[in-house]
Design a protein around this motif. Structure first.
Motif, PDB file in Angstrom:
ATOM      1  N   VAL A  18       0.941  -1.165   0.153  1.00  0.00           N
ATOM      2  CA  VAL A  18      -0.199   0.032   0.002  1.00  0.00           C
ATOM      3  C   VAL A  18       0.935   1.290   0.201  1.00  0.00           C
ATOM      4  O   VAL A  18       0.531   2.372  -0.853  1.00  0.00           O
ATOM      5  CB  VAL A  18      -1.017  -0.108   1.257  1.00  0.00           C
ATOM      6  N   GLN A  19       2.079   1.332   0.807  1.00  0.00           N
ATOM      7  CA  GLN A  19       3.063   2.155   0.938  1.00  0.00           C
ATOM      8  C   GLN A  19       3.444   2.772  -0.444  1.00  0.00           C
ATOM      9  O   GLN A  19       3.539   3.660  -1.014  1.00  0.00           O
ATOM     10  CB  GLN A  19       3.967   2.076   1.896  1.00  0.00           C
ATOM     11  N   TYR A  20       3.879   1.626  -1.014  1.00  0.00           N
ATOM     12  CA  TYR A  20       4.940   1.763  -2.300  1.00  0.00           C
ATOM     13  C   TYR A  20       3.595   2.288  -3.341  1.00  0.00           C
ATOM     14  O   TYR A  20       4.079   3.225  -4.196  1.00  0.00           O
ATOM     15  CB  TYR A  20       5.112   0.302  -2.875  1.00  0.00           C
ATOM     16  N   HIS A  21       2.557   1.735  -3.620  1.00  0.00           N
ATOM     17  CA  HIS A  21       1.450   2.005  -4.595  1.00  0.00           C
ATOM     18  C   HIS A  21       0.942   3.558  -4.222  1.00  0.00           C
ATOM     19  O   HIS A  21       0.911   4.467  -5.135  1.00  0.00           O
ATOM     20  CB  HIS A  21       0.268   1.281  -4.519  1.00  0.00           C
ATOM     21  N   SER A  22       1.091   4.022  -3.009  1.00  0.00           N
ATOM     22  CA  SER A  22       0.639   5.551  -2.773  1.00  0.00           C
ATOM     23  C   SER A  22       1.630   6.227  -3.002  1.00  0.00           C
ATOM     24  O   SER A  22       1.342   7.401  -3.464  1.00  0.00           O
ATOM     25  CB  SER A  22       0.337   5.574  -0.994  1.00  0.00           C
ATOM     26  N   LEU A  23       2.852   5.889  -2.797  1.00  0.00           N
ATOM     27  CA  LEU A  23       4.047   6.703  -3.263  1.00  0.00           C
ATOM     28  C   LEU A  23       4.170   6.957  -4.823  1.00  0.00           C
ATOM     29  O   LEU A  23       4.323   8.215  -5.403  1.00  0.00           O
ATOM     30  CB  LEU A  23       5.372   6.465  -2.639  1.00  0.00           C
ATOM     31  N   LYS A  24       4.174   5.845  -5.240  1.00  0.00           N
ATOM     32  CA  LYS A  24       3.971   5.653  -6.838  1.00  0.00           C
ATOM     33  C   LYS A  24       2.902   6.689  -7.367  1.00  0.00           C
ATOM     34  O   LYS A  24       3.322   7.356  -8.255  1.00  0.00           O
ATOM     35  CB  LYS A  24       4.157   4.380  -7.294  1.00  0.00           C
ATOM     36  N   ALA A  25       1.875   6.409  -6.932  1.00  0.00           N
ATOM     37  CA  ALA A  25       0.612   7.337  -7.495  1.00  0.00           C
ATOM     38  C   ALA A  25       0.920   8.922  -7.017  1.00  0.00           C
ATOM     39  O   ALA A  25       0.574   9.791  -8.318  1.00  0.00           O
ATOM     40  CB  ALA A  25      -0.657   7.004  -6.760  1.00  0.00           C
ATOM     41  N   GLY A  26       1.422   9.141  -6.097  1.00  0.00           N
ATOM     42  CA  GLY A  26       1.838  10.535  -5.786  1.00  0.00           C
ATOM     43  C   GLY A  26       2.957  11.091  -6.580  1.00  0.00           C
ATOM     44  O   GLY A  26       2.666  12.344  -7.237  1.00  0.00           O
ATOM     45  N   HIS A  27       3.869  10.223  -7.155  1.00  0.00           N
ATOM     46  CA  HIS A  27       4.632  10.791  -8.121  1.00  0.00           C
ATOM     47  C   HIS A  27       3.987  11.142  -9.432  1.00  0.00           C
ATOM     48  O   HIS A  27       4.289  12.048 -10.045  1.00  0.00           O
ATOM     49  CB  HIS A  27       5.632   9.744  -8.257  1.00  0.00           C
ATOM     50  N   ASP A  28       3.079  10.153  -9.754  1.00  0.00           N
ATOM     51  CA  ASP A  28       2.465  10.437 -11.235  1.00  0.00           C
ATOM     52  C   ASP A  28       1.461  11.382 -10.985  1.00  0.00           C
ATOM     53  O   ASP A  28       1.428  12.060 -12.029  1.00  0.00           O
ATOM     54  CB  ASP A  28       1.559   8.930 -11.402  1.00  0.00           C
ATOM     55  N   TYR A  29       0.763  11.771  -9.982  1.00  0.00           N
ATOM     56  CA  TYR A  29      -0.206  12.856  -9.765  1.00  0.00           C
ATOM     57  C   TYR A  29       0.491  14.305 -10.035  1.00  0.00           C
ATOM     58  O   TYR A  29      -0.043  15.032 -10.647  1.00  0.00           O
ATOM     59  CB  TYR A  29      -0.890  12.900  -8.422  1.00  0.00           C
ATOM     60  N   GLY A  30       1.905  14.270  -9.732  1.00  0.00           N
ATOM     61  CA  GLY A  30       2.553  15.670  -9.856  1.00  0.00           C
ATOM     62  C   GLY A  30       2.685  15.997 -11.684  1.00  0.00           C
ATOM     63  O   GLY A  30       2.173  17.148 -12.007  1.00  0.00           O
ATOM     64  N   GLU A  53      -2.358  14.719  -1.967  1.00  0.00           N
ATOM     65  CA  GLU A  53      -2.100  14.783  -0.424  1.00  0.00           C
ATOM     66  C   GLU A  53      -2.513  13.596   0.178  1.00  0.00           C
ATOM     67  O   GLU A  53      -2.075  13.032   1.224  1.00  0.00           O
ATOM     68  CB  GLU A  53      -2.834  16.000   0.094  1.00  0.00           C
ATOM     69  N   GLN A  54      -3.924  12.879  -0.336  1.00  0.00           N
ATOM     70  CA  GLN A  54      -4.225  11.726   0.589  1.00  0.00           C
ATOM     71  C   GLN A  54      -3.511  10.611   0.288  1.00  0.00           C
ATOM     72  O   GLN A  54      -3.282   9.927   1.197  1.00  0.00           O
ATOM     73  CB  GLN A  54      -5.696  11.261  -0.259  1.00  0.00           C
ATOM     74  N   ASP A  55      -2.888  10.346  -0.709  1.00  0.00           N
ATOM     75  CA  ASP A  55      -1.734   9.269  -0.927  1.00  0.00           C
ATOM     76  C   ASP A  55      -0.658   9.603  -0.063  1.00  0.00           C
ATOM     77  O   ASP A  55      -0.091   8.382   0.272  1.00  0.00           O
ATOM     78  CB  ASP A  55      -1.483   9.011  -2.383  1.00  0.00           C
ATOM     79  N   SER A  56      -0.193  10.891   0.016  1.00  0.00           N
ATOM     80  CA  SER A  56       0.805  11.117   0.776  1.00  0.00           C
ATOM     81  C   SER A  56       0.577  10.780   2.111  1.00  0.00           C
ATOM     82  O   SER A  56       1.395  10.097   3.081  1.00  0.00           O
ATOM     83  CB  SER A  56       1.275  12.542   0.604  1.00  0.00           C
ATOM     84  N   ALA A  57      -0.690  11.126   2.941  1.00  0.00           N
ATOM     85  CA  ALA A  57      -1.074  10.740   4.084  1.00  0.00           C
ATOM     86  C   ALA A  57      -1.146   9.273   4.199  1.00  0.00           C
ATOM     87  O   ALA A  57      -0.536   8.714   5.270  1.00  0.00           O
ATOM     88  CB  ALA A  57      -2.514  11.520   4.301  1.00  0.00           C
ATOM     89  N   ARG A  58      -1.517   8.646   3.332  1.00  0.00           N
ATOM     90  CA  ARG A  58      -1.687   7.104   3.240  1.00  0.00           C
ATOM     91  C   ARG A  58      -0.187   6.377   3.480  1.00  0.00           C
ATOM     92  O   ARG A  58      -0.086   5.498   4.226  1.00  0.00           O
ATOM     93  CB  ARG A  58      -2.338   6.710   2.118  1.00  0.00           C
ATOM     94  N   ALA A  59       0.610   7.084   2.606  1.00  0.00           N
ATOM     95  CA  ALA A  59       2.010   6.507   2.826  1.00  0.00           C
ATOM     96  C   ALA A  59       2.556   6.838   4.048  1.00  0.00           C
ATOM     97  O   ALA A  59       3.406   5.865   4.516  1.00  0.00           O
ATOM     98  CB  ALA A  59       2.899   7.002   1.635  1.00  0.00           C
ATOM     99  N   ARG A  60       2.467   7.872   4.581  1.00  0.00           N
ATOM    100  CA  ARG A  60       2.868   8.127   6.063  1.00  0.00           C
ATOM    101  C   ARG A  60       2.462   7.128   7.165  1.00  0.00           C
ATOM    102  O   ARG A  60       2.898   6.707   8.052  1.00  0.00           O
ATOM    103  CB  ARG A  60       2.806   9.758   6.347  1.00  0.00           C
ATOM    104  N   ARG A  61       1.154   7.040   6.760  1.00  0.00           N
ATOM    105  CA  ARG A  61       0.227   6.178   8.103  1.00  0.00           C
ATOM    106  C   ARG A  61       0.882   4.827   7.844  1.00  0.00           C
ATOM    107  O   ARG A  61       1.249   4.324   8.872  1.00  0.00           O
ATOM    108  CB  ARG A  61      -1.098   6.118   7.701  1.00  0.00           C
TER     109      ARG A  61
END
Length: 80
Positions: A18-30, A53-61
Motif C-alpha cells: 500500500v505504501q509503495y502504490h501510494s508513493l508511486k501514485a503521488g509521483h504520477d499525480y505531479g 495529499e491523500q496518498d501522501s498521508a496514506r504512505a505516512r500512515r
C-alpha cells in the motif's frame, strides 16, 4: 495478501505494498497536476493535488504502522 495466496498472512508485505502504490501514485499525480494547469483547468489541478495529499498521508500512515509492528510477530514472518 490473503493467507490462501501465500500460505501465510504477512501484514508487513500488505503495508509495504500500500505504501509503495501510494508513493508511486503521488509521483504520477505531479504530472497530472502540471497537465491540468497547462490546460488551464485549475479545478482539475486542485483535485489532483487533493488526491496526491491523500496518498501522501496514506504512505505516512503505512510507515507509522510498519514501525509499530517491526520486530513483532503480528506482521507475519517478515517482521521476525
Amino acid at each position: 495478501m490473503a493467507t490462501g495466496e501465500t500460505g501465510f498472512e504477512d501484514v508487513t508485505f500488505d503495508l509495504i505494498s500500500v505504501q509503495y502504490h501510494s508513493l508511486k501514485a503521488g509521483h504520477d499525480y505531479g504530472q497530472y497536476v502540471r497537465d491540468a494547469e497547462n490546460a488551464g483547468l485549475d479545478d482539475v489541478a486542485a483535485f489532483f493535488r487533493e488526491v496526491m495529499e491523500q496518498d501522501s498521508a496514506r504512505a505516512r500512515r503505512c510507515h507509522e504502522l510498519l514501525r509499530n509492528i517491526s520486530g513483532t510477530e503480528q506482521g507475519g514472518p517478515a517482521t521476525q
